[in-house]
Enzyme design. Structure first.
Site, PDB file in Angstrom:
ATOM      1  N   LYS A 197       5.834   5.085  -6.809  1.00  0.00           N
ATOM      2  CA  LYS A 197       6.515   4.275  -5.799  1.00  0.00           C
ATOM      3  C   LYS A 197       6.863   5.198  -4.630  1.00  0.00           C
ATOM      4  O   LYS A 197       7.600   6.168  -4.786  1.00  0.00           O
ATOM      5  CB  LYS A 197       7.786   3.654  -6.380  1.00  0.00           C
ATOM      6  CG  LYS A 197       8.534   2.743  -5.408  1.00  0.00           C
ATOM      7  CD  LYS A 197       9.748   2.137  -6.097  1.00  0.00           C
ATOM      8  CE  LYS A 197      10.534   1.223  -5.169  1.00  0.00           C
ATOM      9  NZ  LYS A 197      11.723   0.650  -5.836  1.00  0.00           N
ATOM     10  N   LYS A 249       3.005   1.361  -5.798  1.00  0.00           N
ATOM     11  CA  LYS A 249       3.711   0.547  -4.799  1.00  0.00           C
ATOM     12  C   LYS A 249       4.002   1.406  -3.570  1.00  0.00           C
ATOM     13  O   LYS A 249       4.563   2.503  -3.736  1.00  0.00           O
ATOM     14  CB  LYS A 249       5.021   0.032  -5.408  1.00  0.00           C
ATOM     15  CG  LYS A 249       5.850  -0.857  -4.475  1.00  0.00           C
ATOM     16  CD  LYS A 249       7.131  -1.300  -5.154  1.00  0.00           C
ATOM     17  CE  LYS A 249       7.944  -2.195  -4.220  1.00  0.00           C
ATOM     18  NZ  LYS A 249       9.214  -2.657  -4.811  1.00  0.00           N
TER      19      LYS A 249
END
Length: 324
Positions: A197, A249
């Site tokens: 992320k 992400k």
């Protein structure tokens, strides 16, 4: 004389031919719908920077869950927006907090027909907006945060969630949460790790969606967008610690990372088509600059083509209805 003997264009001649030889296919079951539920809301609240996305009431959350399941969407990811916050994010652990109540409602409504997931992070519930508790110097205290993640995971498991999704990018979060669940006899609860992320500018509209209290940034714990090899290290650590699935992400700016991750792991790979990516396509389409439906399908196909098995997207229900 002089004409090519090999003609790849023969396989592009008609829609039927292109459909027959397509190398990448999107299916409704590949898609996860992220959903926001706002504590105390009596009507839906549109999110201005994310056209088509709303903060749900508990009633509309249930209805939207049913709609998604009927369209064939593979799963639901729930985020809670509380009316009050504190320094430790206690609302995320409270069995009667908005997120855990929402999990119970959705599981009761569609739990036999879909996979119910929940974000496992404190940022929506902390008054400072960070993903963990703060040390005296204002930094995020990694190890103190892990204990709270474990409590949050157990609360979500008690509410009936099928998958917990630790998203805070704390070192050791997957192993700590997995151990806590197993020690409590909840070996049935799966774990989707937000493994890679990034500290991304494309999260901007999401901050509006969850009414974030963050000042500053999360660069000290989310990944540097310049780094790719680091993502592989993070992913392999999470798999070793017990992740059942891993996630990259954002998605569109990190297709190379998705591809590299899918090459090195033997667990399902998810990618999150984040709020900023959603907003850019919606804004360009609203201005008449691109064909909205084609752009959505192309963007999500590119994520799948890069190697993602699962795609989290705010267009999940709409696209699933189109695909069916």
């Amino acid at each position: 004389m002089g004409f090519p003997e090999i003609r790849p264009r023969r396989l592009r001649t008609t829609p039927a031919m292109r459909r027959l030889v397509a190398e990448t296919r999107l299916a409704p079951s590949d898609l996860i719908l992220p959903m926001f539920v706002r504590e105390g809301a009596s009507e839906v609240v549109p999110i201005a920077s994310m056209p088509g996305v709303v903060q749900h009431t508990m009633e509309t959350l249930r209805k939207a869950s049913v709609e998604a399941v009927e369209a064939g969407v593979g799963g639901l990811m729930i985020y809670g927006i509380p009316t009050s916050k504190d320094a430790t994010g206690s609302g995320g652990i409270d069995p009667d907090g908005i997120l855990n109540r929402a999990i119970r409602e959705v599981v009761s409504e569609v739990g036999h027909d879909t996979v119910v997931m929940a974000d496992l992070c404190l940022d929506e519930f902390t008054s400072h907006g960070h993903c963990g508790v703060l040390a005296a110097d204002g930094s995020v205290d990694n190890d103190a945060t892990l204990a709270l993640y474990a409590e949050m995971a157990l609360a979500q498991a008690s509410a009936g969630v099928h998958v917990v999704a630790p998203s805070g990018m704390m070192d050791g979060q997957v192993g700590f949460v997995r151990s806590a669940l197993d020690a409590a006899g909840r070996t049935d609860v799966s774990l989707l790790a937000y493994s890679a992320k990034y500290a991304s500018a494309f999260f901007g509209p999401f901050r509006e969606a969850v009414e974030s209290s963050l000042t500053g940034d999360r660069k000290a714990y989310q990944q540097d967008p310049a780094n790719g090899r680091e993502a592989i290290r993070e992913v392999l650590l999470d798999v070793e610690e017990g992740a059942d699935m891993v996630m990259v992400k954002p998605a569109l700016g990190y297709l190379d990372v998705i591809a590299r991750v899918s090459d090195v792991v033997d667990v399902p790979v998810a990618a999150y088509n984040v709020s900023g990516e959603h907003a850019m396509i919606e804004a360009a389409a609203a201005n008449g600059w691109i064909d909205r439906e084609r752009a959505i399908h192309e963007a999500l196909t590119s994520i799948k083509r890069a190697g993602a098995d699962i795609v989290l997207t705010y267009w999940a229900t709409e696209l699933a209805q189109t695909l069916r």
